[in-house]
Design a protein around this motif. Structure first.
Motif, mmCIF file in Angstrom:
data_model
loop_
_atom_site.group_PDB
_atom_site.id
_atom_site.type_symbol
_atom_site.label_atom_id
_atom_site.label_comp_id
_atom_site.label_asym_id
_atom_site.label_seq_id
_atom_site.Cartn_x
_atom_site.Cartn_y
_atom_site.Cartn_z
ATOM 1 N N GLY A 667 0.898 -1.287 0.710
ATOM 2 C CA GLY A 667 0.315 -0.287 -0.432
ATOM 3 C C GLY A 667 1.377 1.117 0.117
ATOM 4 O O GLY A 667 2.081 1.213 -0.607
ATOM 5 N N GLU A 668 0.269 2.532 0.762
ATOM 6 C CA GLU A 668 1.484 3.629 0.875
ATOM 7 C C GLU A 668 1.850 3.657 1.423
ATOM 8 O O GLU A 668 2.646 4.833 2.165
ATOM 9 N N GLN A 669 2.679 2.450 1.925
ATOM 10 C CA GLN A 669 3.568 2.002 3.688
ATOM 11 C C GLN A 669 4.919 2.466 3.085
ATOM 12 O O GLN A 669 5.228 2.460 1.686
ATOM 13 N N LEU A 670 5.920 3.145 3.791
ATOM 14 C CA LEU A 670 6.880 3.440 3.272
ATOM 15 C C LEU A 670 8.333 3.059 4.481
ATOM 16 O O LEU A 670 7.677 2.233 5.370
ATOM 17 N N LYS A 671 9.008 2.397 3.739
ATOM 18 C CA LYS A 671 10.416 1.877 4.370
ATOM 19 C C LYS A 671 11.348 2.391 4.673
ATOM 20 O O LYS A 671 12.022 2.982 3.991
ATOM 21 N N PRO A 783 10.094 14.398 -8.713
ATOM 22 C CA PRO A 783 10.911 14.468 -7.454
ATOM 23 C C PRO A 783 11.253 15.628 -7.425
ATOM 24 O O PRO A 783 11.290 16.418 -8.722
ATOM 25 N N VAL A 784 11.689 16.665 -6.680
ATOM 26 C CA VAL A 784 11.663 17.788 -6.218
ATOM 27 C C VAL A 784 13.323 17.695 -5.252
ATOM 28 O O VAL A 784 13.379 16.840 -4.470
ATOM 29 N N VAL A 785 13.923 18.480 -5.750
ATOM 30 C CA VAL A 785 15.413 18.378 -5.256
ATOM 31 C C VAL A 785 15.763 19.696 -4.329
ATOM 32 O O VAL A 785 15.062 20.660 -4.676
ATOM 33 N N PRO A 854 11.356 6.813 -8.757
ATOM 34 C CA PRO A 854 10.299 7.739 -7.839
ATOM 35 C C PRO A 854 9.885 6.123 -6.586
ATOM 36 O O PRO A 854 8.970 6.725 -5.838
ATOM 37 N N GLU A 855 10.192 5.070 -6.606
ATOM 38 C CA GLU A 855 10.339 4.118 -5.740
ATOM 39 C C GLU A 855 10.428 4.991 -4.419
ATOM 40 O O GLU A 855 10.588 4.677 -3.395
ATOM 41 N N ILE A 856 11.916 6.180 -4.635
ATOM 42 C CA ILE A 856 12.777 6.508 -3.048
ATOM 43 C C ILE A 856 12.192 7.875 -3.286
ATOM 44 O O ILE A 856 11.589 8.849 -4.011
ATOM 45 N N ALA A 857 11.158 7.389 -1.990
ATOM 46 C CA ALA A 857 10.064 7.859 -2.055
ATOM 47 C C ALA A 857 10.493 9.849 -1.118
ATOM 48 O O ALA A 857 10.772 10.932 -1.499
ATOM 49 N N VAL A 858 12.024 9.401 -0.129
ATOM 50 C CA VAL A 858 12.315 10.815 0.206
ATOM 51 C C VAL A 858 14.035 10.185 0.215
ATOM 52 O O VAL A 858 14.291 8.726 1.536
ATOM 53 N N VAL A 878 17.210 7.383 4.287
ATOM 54 C CA VAL A 878 16.667 6.756 3.319
ATOM 55 C C VAL A 878 14.770 6.251 2.655
ATOM 56 O O VAL A 878 15.260 5.390 4.134
ATOM 57 N N ARG A 879 14.275 6.606 2.312
ATOM 58 C CA ARG A 879 12.343 6.090 2.670
ATOM 59 C C ARG A 879 12.464 5.385 1.267
ATOM 60 O O ARG A 879 12.155 6.459 0.360
ATOM 61 N N ILE A 880 11.811 4.474 1.189
ATOM 62 C CA ILE A 880 10.568 3.844 -0.830
ATOM 63 C C ILE A 880 9.760 3.859 0.497
ATOM 64 O O ILE A 880 8.889 3.425 1.206
ATOM 65 N N GLY A 881 8.593 3.718 -0.958
ATOM 66 C CA GLY A 881 7.494 2.732 -0.892
ATOM 67 C C GLY A 881 6.886 2.462 -2.535
ATOM 68 O O GLY A 881 7.744 2.772 -3.401
ATOM 69 N N ASN A 882 5.565 2.114 -2.224
ATOM 70 C CA ASN A 882 5.374 2.634 -4.491
ATOM 71 C C ASN A 882 5.035 3.040 -4.645
ATOM 72 O O ASN A 882 3.666 4.077 -4.144
#
Length: 896
Positions: A667-671, A783-785, A854-858, A878-882
């Motif tokens: 789902g929208e979970q971030l890891k 993406p925004v840097v 885009p899988e890399i959320a933050v 580093v946090r990743i998600g769908n």
């Protein structure tokens, strides 16, 4: 990465509306078992030659077994797309994975009647995107030598195609990962198709007004009247089942009664009747629909659903849609002369193209341009912007010879990545002025169905500035700037001359120019405008010529108080002549004039428009507008550099790593990645994080320091304190075991009031300036840097700079220099300057990583220690998600 379809699970998100080469639209979707009859019909309509080219043999009909194989696919190893118009299949493309799991064979079949419309190229783009998603990196194909059209599809795609001839067949093979060339090819085709689709709307061969009325004041009555009185050069048809004659012309009861083809239908019927009318337009072969009817926003979710269905139906039948709730369109080109709007008369022709969304803003924008006497080339009010958007208009304006500058008022933005891409290209040749509401991106106006942003407040504005857009706040400011760029040469520098017939006023204007970033090279206040027209005007003209001839002066600001015997028009005419001779812009401000009949706001001078200058009632507005134009001119002349692709990046390895790391994410979970996983992922892009090790006991700390190498730094892992030297969260340059044990004891005592966070040791790096780099995946912007100097600058003062990847060398240069505190990087107060090139390299790698995945959320690097010896990342989060689908993908598709 998006959630991949399972075996046999229909991937609805692959569906897309597309614009064909000739500007028409079609629907692309994955094939489905229920398509068997439609595929058979498609096949039987093909010529013998087309069937032979596809199958290398003639087949009168496909067998049941063949239909089953062609239509029943697993959407992973075997994928097929169909393109349809009005439900009929006009093209099929498919791939089948080979024994090598990274390779697939690809094949196409395009309907005879629709060949030459770019269908094969669109199918190839979408097949390649689906294949990459499924882990395929290479396509192969076998084509008969005489099938030149299909050979051209492959050779013109921008891929590096290898070919060889064997047994009478041309065998092709090519990697499908996007390259600079393949992206450029896709964008060029997209540009030509979308520009053509808008051109057909703005310059139709014929127009029908559906809902034309005899009743004065109704929308249908006014639209029909304005089209006729505007002198439209093509046939105009009035459609009204209850009227035999309208506006002195024969009326038709329904669209199907019209004797000739209709290219543009203007719909002004009650809200409830719009869907039926759009269906009739589809049946009649109409190419575009302008929906003036309102009511969709007032009907809440039901209205929004009906609006979506309206657009879906139109596109599926080859039509683009303007609106609903559109104010209309205008094209002043003499070969068209179209005023299909609520404006009572056709606008004065000129070089300014205008776009607005809601009808109310459109009225204000159109009125402002008319009041300022700014000649326009084209105007389009998108209303709810359900289909045709500002991006589409920019594609058109890029090729439109009548348009020299463009202005857009935006209330929402559906595809900012595409906006950035098109605006950056358009702004190279034509100024792009954008006014937007302060809430744009944060909340949506009624009827606008797009995403909202979670990015930092200034990110959207930064993206626009990055693209060369002249950003303004209001319609009046938009017209302030448009007056200059649509009729004056661009300044070649920031040096200006200030002219006035008042010493005090001249000094105020000069101070204002300086505060707006302009350099006042000359201040001329000795002008005597009370000497009469025969002496004052020649003297003014000669003095202005003399000053404008100076190399350091690139523009002039003229601010005058009322003068006896001289009219504003005469003064403006003299200014225009001097400006034209020098090839340098001149702006004028006439202040203190009380007579309301004297025109001082807009283009003033020769009423024919041959000798006019942009004039203002307020000198401050003149200076601010000229300053914005100077900044744009500097951007347009600057070499932005190539898009940066640092050495040593391995996207495939990072992709594989991310697939494994995302296996347990739902789902929208971030890891949040562990330090080890984060370091490994970042290393695929040449980003190195300085190693650190946590510990429980003093002995473990000494052993860890020995492995890392002395000297070391000692830190708390508490996020709020780990970078706070002033609060005791960091101790630096610890040289040996005894010193480390003592520092551990002292740090634990100092941090006791804040809790009992664990500690770690880290390899010591040179002393430098702490910076912060952050990259996020935003629902709207992608993406925004962001970059800033760590500590109070970003935490308290919000002193960030933002950019949207991909980043050019110029973008990187500006990003690290944009924060106000960035002066500390360049030898501030006697400190040595840091290695900025190393900081830019880290930023470039982060931007490349974020853009590709885009899988890399933050991702947050805090701090990055920038030193004269290089840039060192001390901590990475580093946090990743769908992720959701980005607003701009590697395949052509209209916003759904």
């Amino acid at each position: 990465m998006v959630d991949q379809p399972g075996d046999g699970e229909y991937p609805e998100y692959w569906e897309a509306d597309v614009v064909l080469r000739d500007g028409g639209t079609a629907h692309l979707r994955p094939i489905h078992p229920t398509d068997a009859d439609a595929v058979q019909t498609f096949h039987t309509r093909q010529s013998q030659n087309s069937i032979y080219m596809r199958f290398f043999a003639f087949k009168e009909r496909l067998s049941t077994r063949e239909l089953k194989r062609f239509t029943e696919v697993d959407y992973r190893d075997r994928v097929a797309f169909v393109i349809t118009i009005g439900g009929d299949i006009i093209g099929i493309g498919r791939y089948d994975r080979l024994d090598d799991p990274a390779e697939a064979e690809v094949a196409f079949n395009i309907a005879d009647a629709h060949q030459g419309r770019g269908i094969g190229s669109i199918l190839l783009e979408h097949l390649a995107a689906a294949a990459r998603e499924n882990g395929i990196r290479r396509f192969s194909a076998e084509v008969l030598p005489e099938n030149r059209k299909m050979l051209m599809v492959f050779s013109d795609a921008g891929y590096d195609v290898k070919r060889h001839f064997d047994d009478g067949v041309v065998s092709l093979e090519f990697d499908i990962d996007p390259t600079d060339k393949s992206r450029a090819v896709m964008e060029a085709r997209e540009h030509r198709a979308e520009a053509r689709s808008v051109r057909d709307l703005l310059a139709p061969s014929s127009v029908a007004v559906i809902g034309a009325s005899r009743r004065w004041g109704t929308v249908g009555y006014q639209l029909l009247e304005h089209i006729i009185e505007g002198g439209f050069t093509g046939p105009v048809y009035a459609i009204n089942p209850e009227a035999f004659e309208l506006a002195g012309m024969l009326s038709f009861g329904k669209l199907s009664d019209v004797p000739g083809p209709v290219q543009l239908a203007i719909v002004a019927v009650p809200y409830e009747e719009v869907p039926k009318v759009v269906d009739e337009c589809a049946a009649a072969g109409v190419k575009g629909v302008l929906v003036a009817s309102a009511g969709f926003t007032e009907d809440g979710e039901r209205g929004l659903a009906r609006q979506r269905e309206l657009v879906r139906q139109a596109r599926a039948n080859g039509m683009r849609v303007i609106g609903p709730a559109s104010l209309g369109i205008v094209n002043t080109n003499s070969a068209v002369s179209l005023n299909a709007s609520m404006a009572p008369s056709l606008a004065h022709g000129g070089g300014l193209g205008l776009f607005s969304q809601s009808a109310a803003i459109g009225v204000a924008l159109y009125a402002a341009s008319s009041r300022r006497r700014a000649g326009i080339s084209t105007f389009l009010s998108a209303g709810n912007r359900a289909d045709v958007s500002g991006n589409d208009m920019m594609q058109f304006w890029e090729d439109d010879a009548d348009t020299t500058a463009v202005g857009l008022y935006l209330e929402s933005i559906g595809n900012p990545r595409k906006f950035s891409r098109i605006a950056r290209r358009l702004a190279r040749t034509k100024p792009v002025i954008v006014a937007k509401s302060t809430s744009m991106g944060l909340q949506l106006p009624p009827g606008h169905a797009v995403r909202t942003t979670q990015a930092p407040a200034d990110a959207l504005d930064s993206m626009m500035r990055q693209s060369g857009v002249i950003r303004v706040e209001t319609i009046e400011q938009l017209m302030d700037v448009a007056q200059i760029v649509s009729a004056q040469p661009l300044p070649r520098g920031a040096g200006v001359a200030v002219f006035s017939n008042s010493g005090a006023l001249g000094k105020v204007v000069a101070d204002s120019a300086e505060s707006n970033g302009l350099g006042v090279e000359e201040l001329v206040t000795e002008l005597d405008l009370d000497a009469g027209m025969s002496r004052a005007l020649p003297a003014l003209r000669e003095r202005l010529r003399e000053v404008l001839a100076k190399e350091a002066v690139h523009a002039a600001v003229v601010a005058f108080l009322p003068a006896r015997g001289l009219t504003v028009e005469k003064i403006a005419g003299a200014l225009a002549e001097a400006s034209a001779e020098a090839g340098k812009p001149v702006v004028a401000a006439f202040t203190g004039i009380l007579d309301p009949s004297v025109y001082v706001e807009g283009m003033v001078g020769d009423r024919s428009g041959a000798a006019q200058v942009p004039c203002y009632s307020n000198p401050g507005a003149a200076v601010a507008a000229l300053s914005a134009v100077v900044r744009y001119a500097e951007w347009s002349e600057r070499d932005q550099g190539l898009f940066v692709d640092p050495d040593g990046c391995d996207p495939d390895a990072a992709h594989a790593d991310l697939e494994n790391l995302l296996a347990d994410v739902r789902g929208e979970q971030l890891k949040k990645l562990s330090p080890g996983d984060a370091a490994r992922l970042l290393a695929h892009y040449g980003i190195m994080v300085m190693p650190s090790e946590g510990f429980e006991t003093d002995d473990e700390a000494v052993e860890a320091a020995g492995r890392l190498g002395w000297p070391v730094a000692l830190k708390t892992t508490d996020p709020a304190l780990r970078h706070r030297l002033d609060l005791g969260g960091v101790r630096l340059d610890i040289q040996d075991a005894d010193s480390l044990r003592l520092n551990i004891l002292q740090m634990r005592r100092a941090l006791e009031p804040y809790g009992s966070a664990s500690l770690e040791v880290q390899t010591m790096v040179p002393v430098g300036q702490a910076c912060t780099l952050r990259a996020i995946e935003d629902p709207l912007l992608g993406p925004v840097v962001s970059f800033g100097l760590a500590g109070d600058a970003v935490n308290l003062l919000d002193d960030w700079a933002h950019r949207a990847p991909p980043l050019s060398a110029g973008d990187l240069h500006d990003l690290v220099r944009s924060p106000r505190a960035s002066r500390k990087l360049f030898g501030y107060q006697g400190l040595p300057a840091v290695d900025v090139s190393a900081l830019e390299d880290v930023t470039a790698r982060l931007a490349r990583l974020k853009d590709a995945h885009p899988e890399i959320a933050v991702v947050e690097f805090n701090p990055v220690l920038s030193t004269p010896q290089g840039a060192f990342i001390l901590a990475a989060d580093v946090r990743i998600g769908n992720p959701a689908q980005r607003t701009d993908s590697a395949r052509r598709a209209m916003r759904s």
